[in-house]
Design an enzyme around this catalytic site. Structure first.
Site, PDB file in Angstrom:
ATOM      1  N   SER A 126       0.818  -1.220   0.000  1.00 46.80           N
ATOM      2  CA  SER A 126       0.000   0.000   0.000  1.00 46.80           C
ATOM      3  C   SER A 126       0.851   1.268   0.000  1.00 46.80           C
ATOM      4  CB  SER A 126      -0.895   0.038   1.238  1.00 46.80           C
ATOM      5  OG  SER A 126      -1.686  -1.115   1.299  1.00 46.80           O
ATOM      6  N   TRP A 156       0.929   2.145   5.830  1.00 41.96           N
ATOM      7  CA  TRP A 156       0.178   1.096   6.533  1.00 41.96           C
ATOM      8  C   TRP A 156       0.984  -0.197   6.618  1.00 41.96           C
ATOM      9  CZ3 TRP A 156      -3.304   3.986   8.474  1.00 41.96           C
ATOM     10  CH2 TRP A 156      -3.954   4.964   7.701  1.00 41.96           C
ATOM     11  N   GLU A 363      -5.688  -6.182   4.198  1.00 42.26           N
ATOM     12  CA  GLU A 363      -5.613  -7.267   3.204  1.00 42.26           C
ATOM     13  C   GLU A 363      -6.852  -7.302   2.301  1.00 42.26           C
ATOM     14  OE1 GLU A 363      -3.494 -10.747   3.944  1.00 42.26           O
ATOM     15  OE2 GLU A 363      -2.399  -9.918   5.646  1.00 42.26           O
TER      16      GLU A 363
END
Ligand code: CAA
Length: 391
Positions: A126, A156, A363
């Site tokens: 990310s 993140w 996820e």
């Protein structure tokens, strides 16, 4: 279909249960408040082999199957979901990427350190502008001589504070967008790599979540995992196993919240009887228990498919979606059954309620899981029953 665990699977589950009960559960609340996990706890988990669960013995791992892995992940999350995140990212997102896509030289170099838990790994996909649309990563890597030179920011990143290695997805051919993404294995002490801001989170607070910055960071070309420009497929393949690990985490949180709800309602008295003697409570407990069973079965189905060497994209997404929604619903009801006591930190349901929330986000959000499932369902339908051409 066999619903019996093997002796090996039972042993893995029982070892994890014992460690979780004795070492994690008594500390989980304190660690949550301190927003920190001491390195010794990781070392203890490493001693038990929990950083190399899926890794073949030849690379120093336990060589267990995905079913055993899910049972271990559930037990750990039941005591401390924040501790489990580090393990599931390390095992199913990073280590197995090297196993599946790495060269034998790369496997021999890195897997023993990862499987023993001597080194911890983080998954870095990310970015500030690339969350659900993971294929739009901008972190750039240009090949210069024998090195990739990296510039950009990853965000993140679970275990950012403690990771020794980062599996980083970078843009090597911007014109190709997601088909120009490559995957690199990057050492933390690479000059130009800095671990940045630690996020202040709602839940899983004792696990670190950081930004990672690259400024002209030189990574050897030999650290390319798989083929150049085919890294996005590595990222998505790994997320199949990763999502199964988060499903197991969600089952663990739900089970923990349910256990507390049962125990509390059996002793809390109102209107002259235990809360558990009211049918309103019993119906809630019935629904909670049924959903946990279903979530666990979906998770173990995805694990069994992976153990059989099959693709489990739809099944892993379904397990993650259902289990994470279940964790949130069960934690909500467990808190409700505790009344005011559920809203304060003396009772663990307050933490389970906060920890459950992330399982619907990381996820892949629940919306992304629905997108993945529907794409797979429609693809299967098109393959088995092509629609006749419109006249
Ligand atoms: N396995 C292998 N290959 C796959 C795959 C899978 N499961 N899914 C897709 N692919 C392939 C496709 O076949 C396609 O291949 P071709 O180039 O040959 O056509 C390629 O990968 C690209 O696939 P899509 O065209 O489907 O890609 P997309 O851009 O439409 O995106 C998406 C798909 C499902 C939306 C994806 O971007 C996604 O999953 N987004 C969510 C991101 C996410 O889950 N992030 C998690 C961050 S990590 C984390 O949270 C860890 C943590 O901290 C705990």
């Amino acid at each position: 279909m066999n619903f019996e665990y093997t002796d090996e699977q039972k042993m893995a589950r029982d070892t994890a249960r014992e460690f979780a009960k004795k070492r994690l559960a008594p500390l989980a609340q304190k660690l949550d408040e301190e927003e920190h996990t001491p390195r010794e706890l990781y070392a203890e988990a490493a001693e038990l082999g929990f950083f190399g669960i899926l890794m073949p013995e030849e690379y120093g791992g336990l060589g267990l199957d995905h079913v055993a892995y899910c049972l271990v992940m559930e037990e750990i999350a039941r005591a401390c979901a924040a501790f489990q995140v580090c393990l599931t990212v390390h095992n199913s997102l990073v280590s197995t990427a090297l196993l599946k896509f790495g060269t034998e030289e790369q496997r021999k170099k890195w897997l023993p350190q990862l499987a023993s838990g001597a080194k911890i790994a983080a998954y870095s996909l990310s970015e500030p502008g690339a969350g659900s649309d993971a294929g739009s990563v901008k972190c750039a890597a240009r090949l210069e001589g024998g090195h990739y030179v990296l510039n950009g920011t990853k965000s993140w990143i679970s275990s950012g504070d403690v990771a020794d290695y980062f599996l980083v997805f970078v843009q090597t051919d911007p014109a190709l967008k997601s088909r120009g993404v490559s995957c690199l294995f990057v050492e933390r002490n690479t000059p130009g790599l800095t671990v940045g801001k630690k996020e202040k989170k709602l839940g899983i607070r004792s696990s670190s979540t950081n930004e990672v910055h690259f400024k002209d960071a030189k990574v050897p070309a030999a650290n390319l995992i798989g083929t150049a420009n085919e890294g996005f497929k590595v990222a998505l393949t790994q997320l199949d196993g990763g999502r199964m690990g988060i499903a197991a985490q969600a089952v663990g949180i739900a089970q923990a919240a349910f256990d507390e709800a049962v125990s509390y309602t059996r002793q809390r008295q109102q209107f002259g009887k235990n809360l558990a003697d009211f049918q309103a409570t019993q119906f809630k407990l019935a629904d909670m228990s049924m959903k946990i069973d279903a979530a666990r079965l979906l998770t173990l189905r995805a694990a069994a498919l992976l153990d059989g060497g099959k693709k489990a994209t739809r099944e892993a997404s379904a397990a993650k979606l259902f289990a994470s929604e279940t964790a949130n619903q069960v934690a909500y009801q467990a808190l409700q059954l505790h009344g005011g006591n559920g809203y304060v930190r003396e009772f663990p349901v307050e933490r389970y309620f906060r920890d459950a929330r992330i399982t619907e986000i990381y996820e892949g959000t629940s919306e992304i899981q629905r997108l993945v499932i529907s794409r797979e369902v429609l693809k299967e339908a098109a393959e088995t029953a092509p629609v006749a051409a419109a006249r």
